[in-house]
Design a protein around this motif. Sequence first.
Motif, PDB file in Angstrom:
ATOM      1  N   GLY A 139      17.633  45.310  -2.122  1.00  0.00           N
ATOM      2  CA  GLY A 139      16.596  46.504  -2.344  1.00  0.00           C
ATOM      3  C   GLY A 139      16.656  47.171  -0.907  1.00  0.00           C
ATOM      4  N   HIS A 140      15.607  47.640  -0.604  1.00  0.00           N
ATOM      5  CA  HIS A 140      15.364  48.277   0.420  1.00  0.00           C
ATOM      6  C   HIS A 140      14.032  48.030   1.044  1.00  0.00           C
ATOM      7  N   MET A 141      13.884  48.271   2.449  1.00  0.00           N
ATOM      8  CA  MET A 141      12.388  48.312   3.075  1.00  0.00           C
ATOM      9  C   MET A 141      12.448  49.755   3.795  1.00  0.00           C
ATOM     10  N   GLU A 142      11.291  50.286   3.336  1.00  0.00           N
ATOM     11  CA  GLU A 142      11.044  51.595   4.016  1.00  0.00           C
ATOM     12  C   GLU A 142      10.264  51.443   5.103  1.00  0.00           C
ATOM     13  N   LEU A 143      10.455  51.868   6.255  1.00  0.00           N
ATOM     14  CA  LEU A 143       9.874  51.826   7.662  1.00  0.00           C
ATOM     15  C   LEU A 143       9.501  53.093   8.033  1.00  0.00           C
ATOM     16  N   ASP A 144       8.471  53.547   8.134  1.00  0.00           N
ATOM     17  CA  ASP A 144       8.144  54.908   8.507  1.00  0.00           C
ATOM     18  C   ASP A 144       9.129  55.990   7.775  1.00  0.00           C
ATOM     19  N   GLY A 145       9.204  55.850   6.576  1.00  0.00           N
ATOM     20  CA  GLY A 145      10.083  56.812   5.922  1.00  0.00           C
ATOM     21  C   GLY A 145      11.446  56.626   5.893  1.00  0.00           C
ATOM     22  N   GLU A 146      12.096  55.715   6.651  1.00  0.00           N
ATOM     23  CA  GLU A 146      13.335  55.525   6.667  1.00  0.00           C
ATOM     24  C   GLU A 146      13.697  54.174   5.815  1.00  0.00           C
ATOM     25  N   LEU A 147      14.539  54.471   4.865  1.00  0.00           N
ATOM     26  CA  LEU A 147      15.132  53.471   3.827  1.00  0.00           C
ATOM     27  C   LEU A 147      16.189  52.374   4.486  1.00  0.00           C
ATOM     28  N   ILE A 148      15.967  51.342   4.557  1.00  0.00           N
ATOM     29  CA  ILE A 148      16.947  50.362   5.220  1.00  0.00           C
ATOM     30  C   ILE A 148      17.315  49.402   4.087  1.00  0.00           C
TER      31      ILE A 148
END
Length: 94
Positions: free
Chosen positions: A45-54
């Motif tokens: 999946g993804h982690m969203e960090l301050d609007g950035e998808l990782i």
Amino acid sequence: MPVRHHSPRLRHAGEPNGHHPISVDAKTHYHKKLTEIYLILEGEGHMELDGELIPVRPLTTIFIPPGVRHRAIGKMKIVNVPIPAFDPHDEWYD
């Protein structure tokens, strides 16, 4: 700034067994005092960090310092390492 790297050496912590299944996209939140380290055990999946998808996959680790708005997106099993110990009163939503 959030840092991401791959590491199979994280130990389990947090909840009684340290494992957290994520099956529904989490709501974006942040902590004022808490630092978190997520270790992805299963799934993608993804982690969203301050609007950035990782993008994340097994053995990805994510370092989340205080103040970073974040959420997990996707179906995965993680180990969450909170530093200091998790405090439910330190979970904030915009």
